[in-house]
Scaffold this motif. Structure first.
Motif, PDB file in Angstrom:
ATOM      1  N   VAL A  28       0.845  -1.199   0.000  1.00  0.00           N
ATOM      2  CA  VAL A  28       0.000   0.000   0.000  1.00  0.00           C
ATOM      3  C   VAL A  28       0.876   1.242   0.000  1.00  0.00           C
ATOM      4  O   VAL A  28       0.633   2.201  -0.746  1.00  0.00           O
ATOM      5  CB  VAL A  28      -0.948  -0.004   1.215  1.00  0.00           C
ATOM      6  CG1 VAL A  28      -1.802   1.276   1.224  1.00  0.00           C
ATOM      7  CG2 VAL A  28      -1.843  -1.239   1.201  1.00  0.00           C
ATOM      8  N   ALA A  29       1.922   1.207   0.847  1.00  0.00           N
ATOM      9  CA  ALA A  29       2.822   2.352   0.959  1.00  0.00           C
ATOM     10  C   ALA A  29       3.476   2.651  -0.395  1.00  0.00           C
ATOM     11  O   ALA A  29       3.547   3.807  -0.818  1.00  0.00           O
ATOM     12  CB  ALA A  29       3.881   2.072   2.023  1.00  0.00           C
ATOM     13  N   THR A  38       2.892   5.965   7.676  1.00  0.00           N
ATOM     14  CA  THR A  38       1.751   6.795   7.257  1.00  0.00           C
ATOM     15  C   THR A  38       0.545   5.908   6.942  1.00  0.00           C
ATOM     16  O   THR A  38      -0.582   6.207   7.326  1.00  0.00           O
ATOM     17  CB  THR A  38       2.132   7.645   6.028  1.00  0.00           C
ATOM     18  OG1 THR A  38       3.246   8.463   6.389  1.00  0.00           O
ATOM     19  CG2 THR A  38       0.976   8.512   5.576  1.00  0.00           C
ATOM     20  N   VAL A  39       0.817   4.803   6.247  1.00  0.00           N
ATOM     21  CA  VAL A  39      -0.272   3.856   5.955  1.00  0.00           C
ATOM     22  C   VAL A  39      -0.930   3.409   7.250  1.00  0.00           C
ATOM     23  O   VAL A  39      -2.156   3.402   7.399  1.00  0.00           O
ATOM     24  CB  VAL A  39       0.268   2.627   5.187  1.00  0.00           C
ATOM     25  CG1 VAL A  39      -0.810   1.536   5.104  1.00  0.00           C
ATOM     26  CG2 VAL A  39       0.729   3.032   3.791  1.00  0.00           C
ATOM     27  N   ARG A  57      -6.546  10.192   1.550  1.00  0.00           N
ATOM     28  CA  ARG A  57      -7.376   9.646   0.474  1.00  0.00           C
ATOM     29  C   ARG A  57      -6.551   8.707  -0.405  1.00  0.00           C
ATOM     30  O   ARG A  57      -7.006   7.625  -0.781  1.00  0.00           O
ATOM     31  CB  ARG A  57      -7.988  10.786  -0.363  1.00  0.00           C
ATOM     32  CG  ARG A  57      -9.290  10.368  -1.037  1.00  0.00           C
ATOM     33  CD  ARG A  57      -9.943  11.505  -1.806  1.00  0.00           C
ATOM     34  NE  ARG A  57     -10.051  12.722  -1.030  1.00  0.00           N
ATOM     35  CZ  ARG A  57      -9.574  13.914  -1.410  1.00  0.00           C
ATOM     36  NH1 ARG A  57      -8.962  14.046  -2.588  1.00  0.00           N
ATOM     37  NH2 ARG A  57      -9.700  14.969  -0.632  1.00  0.00           N
ATOM     38  N   ARG A  58      -5.297   9.133  -0.700  1.00  0.00           N
ATOM     39  CA  ARG A  58      -4.436   8.319  -1.565  1.00  0.00           C
ATOM     40  C   ARG A  58      -4.171   6.948  -0.920  1.00  0.00           C
ATOM     41  O   ARG A  58      -4.196   5.910  -1.580  1.00  0.00           O
ATOM     42  CB  ARG A  58      -3.107   9.060  -1.822  1.00  0.00           C
ATOM     43  CG  ARG A  58      -2.536   8.795  -3.186  1.00  0.00           C
ATOM     44  CD  ARG A  58      -1.580   9.893  -3.621  1.00  0.00           C
ATOM     45  NE  ARG A  58      -0.346   9.909  -2.858  1.00  0.00           N
ATOM     46  CZ  ARG A  58       0.146  10.979  -2.204  1.00  0.00           C
ATOM     47  NH1 ARG A  58      -0.516  12.136  -2.227  1.00  0.00           N
ATOM     48  NH2 ARG A  58       1.272  10.898  -1.530  1.00  0.00           N
ATOM     49  N   VAL A  59      -3.936   6.965   0.383  1.00  0.00           N
ATOM     50  CA  VAL A  59      -3.679   5.710   1.103  1.00  0.00           C
ATOM     51  C   VAL A  59      -4.921   4.811   1.069  1.00  0.00           C
ATOM     52  O   VAL A  59      -4.849   3.614   0.771  1.00  0.00           O
ATOM     53  CB  VAL A  59      -3.254   5.990   2.568  1.00  0.00           C
ATOM     54  CG1 VAL A  59      -3.246   4.698   3.373  1.00  0.00           C
ATOM     55  CG2 VAL A  59      -1.889   6.665   2.593  1.00  0.00           C
ATOM     56  N   ARG A  60      -6.066   5.408   1.358  1.00  0.00           N
ATOM     57  CA  ARG A  60      -7.300   4.601   1.384  1.00  0.00           C
ATOM     58  C   ARG A  60      -7.584   4.006   0.008  1.00  0.00           C
ATOM     59  O   ARG A  60      -8.004   2.863  -0.113  1.00  0.00           O
ATOM     60  CB  ARG A  60      -8.490   5.458   1.843  1.00  0.00           C
ATOM     61  CG  ARG A  60      -8.439   5.772   3.327  1.00  0.00           C
ATOM     62  CD  ARG A  60      -9.790   6.139   3.913  1.00  0.00           C
ATOM     63  NE  ARG A  60      -9.587   6.889   5.151  1.00  0.00           N
ATOM     64  CZ  ARG A  60      -9.542   8.225   5.228  1.00  0.00           C
ATOM     65  NH1 ARG A  60      -9.741   8.965   4.142  1.00  0.00           N
ATOM     66  NH2 ARG A  60      -9.320   8.810   6.380  1.00  0.00           N
ATOM     67  N   GLU A  61      -7.348   4.814  -1.040  1.00  0.00           N
ATOM     68  CA  GLU A  61      -7.592   4.308  -2.397  1.00  0.00           C
ATOM     69  C   GLU A  61      -6.647   3.158  -2.745  1.00  0.00           C
ATOM     70  O   GLU A  61      -7.052   2.159  -3.338  1.00  0.00           O
ATOM     71  CB  GLU A  61      -7.458   5.436  -3.432  1.00  0.00           C
ATOM     72  CG  GLU A  61      -8.803   6.110  -3.688  1.00  0.00           C
ATOM     73  CD  GLU A  61      -8.654   7.486  -4.317  1.00  0.00           C
ATOM     74  OE1 GLU A  61      -7.573   7.757  -4.888  1.00  0.00           O
ATOM     75  OE2 GLU A  61      -9.611   8.281  -4.218  1.00  0.00           O
ATOM     76  N   ALA A  62      -5.370   3.326  -2.354  1.00  0.00           N
ATOM     77  CA  ALA A  62      -4.395   2.263  -2.628  1.00  0.00           C
ATOM     78  C   ALA A  62      -4.786   0.981  -1.894  1.00  0.00           C
ATOM     79  O   ALA A  62      -4.699  -0.128  -2.440  1.00  0.00           O
ATOM     80  CB  ALA A  62      -2.999   2.711  -2.194  1.00  0.00           C
ATOM     81  N   ALA A  63      -5.240   1.135  -0.644  1.00  0.00           N
ATOM     82  CA  ALA A  63      -5.630  -0.033   0.139  1.00  0.00           C
ATOM     83  C   ALA A  63      -6.810  -0.736  -0.526  1.00  0.00           C
ATOM     84  O   ALA A  63      -6.842  -1.965  -0.647  1.00  0.00           O
ATOM     85  CB  ALA A  63      -5.998   0.384   1.573  1.00  0.00           C
ATOM     86  N   ARG A  64      -7.762   0.074  -0.993  1.00  0.00           N
ATOM     87  CA  ARG A  64      -8.946  -0.515  -1.617  1.00  0.00           C
ATOM     88  C   ARG A  64      -8.545  -1.242  -2.897  1.00  0.00           C
ATOM     89  O   ARG A  64      -8.944  -2.367  -3.141  1.00  0.00           O
ATOM     90  CB  ARG A  64      -9.987   0.576  -1.911  1.00  0.00           C
ATOM     91  CG  ARG A  64     -11.395   0.011  -2.080  1.00  0.00           C
ATOM     92  CD  ARG A  64     -12.455   1.118  -2.156  1.00  0.00           C
ATOM     93  NE  ARG A  64     -12.340   2.063  -1.068  1.00  0.00           N
ATOM     94  CZ  ARG A  64     -12.156   3.385  -1.222  1.00  0.00           C
ATOM     95  NH1 ARG A  64     -12.089   3.917  -2.431  1.00  0.00           N
ATOM     96  NH2 ARG A  64     -12.053   4.171  -0.179  1.00  0.00           N
ATOM     97  N   GLU A  65      -7.698  -0.581  -3.681  1.00  0.00           N
ATOM     98  CA  GLU A  65      -7.277  -1.160  -4.950  1.00  0.00           C
ATOM     99  C   GLU A  65      -6.572  -2.506  -4.748  1.00  0.00           C
ATOM    100  O   GLU A  65      -6.800  -3.465  -5.481  1.00  0.00           O
ATOM    101  CB  GLU A  65      -6.325  -0.182  -5.662  1.00  0.00           C
ATOM    102  CG  GLU A  65      -5.984  -0.611  -7.073  1.00  0.00           C
ATOM    103  CD  GLU A  65      -5.246   0.520  -7.807  1.00  0.00           C
ATOM    104  OE1 GLU A  65      -4.312   0.223  -8.539  1.00  0.00           O
ATOM    105  OE2 GLU A  65      -5.627   1.700  -7.601  1.00  0.00           O
TER     106      GLU A  65
END
Lengths: 348, 348
Positions: A28-29, A38-39, A57-65
């Motif tokens: 994710v990071a 940060t993650v 938002r960027r972290v949450r999106e990466a996690a979701r992806e």
């Protein structure tokens, strides 16, 4: 940003590593272009840490992806404190009243953001069991029945449990006690029968395994209630099947009994039917009383008298657990949690 | 000795650290005069690693003296694989048959060295629930009832679950399915009633919350059994109390029914008593059949006919879970696990 460095030995060769496809916070990071810390802060909702909304938002999106979810075990290791409440499965077969009580309690603890872990009893006993439970690092432990000793309590506390509760007949040193004294159930039933003029009192003792924790004190309660009076108490072993009930009913005349406290409503229904089939009039010849106040007892003719049991509400008990967790230094508390009252119907 | 270095962020300031008194493997290492890795190898029984017996003994004694037990969560993090089988608590009130099935299954999984974690349902649903379950990194998940979708299965698998099972009416993509089709229960009951010459068939639908998962397919099974015949099917909402049963019994004559499948034995006992009290002859005027084959149904007069249900043994199911965990790449399996057979007594 500060780090705690922890050395973790490599797993032995025969233990497979996590499959490659399981995404980690490092993935994710990388995708979000931020640090792992940060993650962690973003996904664990550490609001105290200042991280900009676009980064969050960027972290949450990466996690979701990537399909990444945080690891509760890692989180509790980091936080040094879990939200796990461990409840070993009881060693006795749980009746409907107790099952409802347990599921209510689990629900209420869940509402307080605890994760309730039920642990099977297979195998371990006493301190050995306590050690197995301790491995899960619960923040609180609720042990139904007897079997946990002061040493077991100590093991749990040393491993970080902030509160240990027992639910049973006796208090254990170092643990909070939710006292369930089933003597009161037999006592109430016997006082009722005695008050109705009965003097030859039979007490059903189930032949099934694991019920002694309830039936022994219930019998003792009957004995205590009529001690020093002209009443007699006769122990009646009974298996939960029609054949055994017919056997007991067939020799009823020779027992000299005019009343029976039949352990609970199910045994009472079984025995009352067998007595009626054998020509014994209920309550004319013999008064019958059960316990638990099941709805089905009201459907019989005569309607079954019973002892209604009161257990504490799951919500109250969950609040008690939460309070104890937040004040681990407090002296052990004792609460009498079992209430009992006779419901007089037609069978007595 | 090789190490994997893992960076673990420091907990936020408002999260308390573990109390100082909880002993760690570092304390054990210090007292025994060995490295933490050695402590880990000894206490986790990594026999492959060559460590002398005196050293092993020193580590064990130090652990005992300090009251240290290994941390299961840390161990599963290291091993990259847990032995946790997660079972969300069912969203329906569990009857005695289902409760026994669940505790048997938990016991059997415990024997195979899995730790069964029951997770309360409070709050979360669907994918949100799957994400909460995934945080515990279970090696397998058994979901009773419906509600888990293909996305939820995917979330669980991405987080490392090697097998996902559903116990319910329908298969879900990606998960093994233990199909419990309650249509068969209603179907069997209706075929029996039809075979006894009954044509006006009432079907009790409990008014209580959460039972629709069973009552809807049972009703559908009745409908399917008599489709294309001269029989009629009438839905009868009924709450589990005497007053509502009396209400239904009072208008029985106007319903034109000569038979009723009463959902289960408890509702059947309730309704049969109310019908009898209202002057309806059972089975002369109306045949009554329940389901579950409770012992208490045999105590009524007339004795209650019922549909006996068969669930798989906990041992067989535990073996199935174990097999799936050891072969995570295998195609999802489907098993019909619910058996049903009419037990004909006197009420039909």
């Amino acid at each position: 940003m500060p780090y705690v460095m922890v050395q973790i030995p490599k797993p032995p060769a025969d233990e497979p590593l996590a499959p490659r496809s399981v995404p980690t916070s490092a993935d994710v990071a990388r995708l979000a272009g931020v640090s792992r810390a940060t993650v962690s802060y973003v996904l664990n909702n550490a609001d105290a840490v200042r991280i900009s909304e676009p980064t969050r938002r960027r972290v949450r999106e990466a996690a979701r992806e990537l399909g990444y979810v945080p690891h509760a075990a890692a989180r509790s290791l980091r936080a040094g404190r879990s939200r796990t409440v461990l409840m070993p499965a009881p060693s006795f077969p749980a009746g409907p009243l107790y099952s409802r009580f347990l599921s209510e309690l689990q629900w209420a603890l869940g509402r307080l953001d605890y994760t309730v872990v039920q642990y099977g009893t297979a195998g371990a006993h006493g301190d050995e069991a306590a050690r197995a439970w301790a491995e899960l690092r619960p923040v609180a432990v609720l042990v139904p029945g007897s079997g946990l000793g002061p040493q077991g309590v100590e093991i749990l506390k040393r491993s970080g449990a902030r509160a240990v509760f027992t639910l049973g007949p006796e208090a254990v040193e170092g643990a909070h006690a939710l006292l369930m004294d089933h003597e009161i159930v037999g006592h109430r039933a016997a006082r009722h029968l005695y008050g109705r003029g009965r003097r030859g009192i039979g007490v059903v003792v189930p032949a099934e395994d694991g019920l002694g924790i309830f039936s022994t004190p219930r019998l003792e309660g009957v004995r205590r209630a009529v001690r020093g009076t002209d009443a007699t108490v006769t122990e009646l072993p009974l298996a939960y099947d029609e054949r055994d009930a017919a056997r007991v009913a067939a020799r009823w005349g020779s027992l000299g009994l005019d009343a029976v406290f039949a352990y609970n409503d199910e045994y009472a229904m079984l025995l009352m039917r067998a007595l009626q089939d054998a020509g014994t009039d209920v309550p004319g010849d013999t008064a019958v009383i059960g316990a638990d106040d099941l709805m089905l007892g009201r459907l019989l003719r005569p309607r079954l008298s019973t002892v209604h049991l009161e257990l504490p509400s799951g919500r109250d008990l969950a609040a008690l657990v939460d309070r104890a967790v937040n004040d681990p230094g407090a002296a052990p508390e004792r609460h009498e949690v079992l209430g009992a009252a006779v419901v007089h119907r037609e069978s007595t």
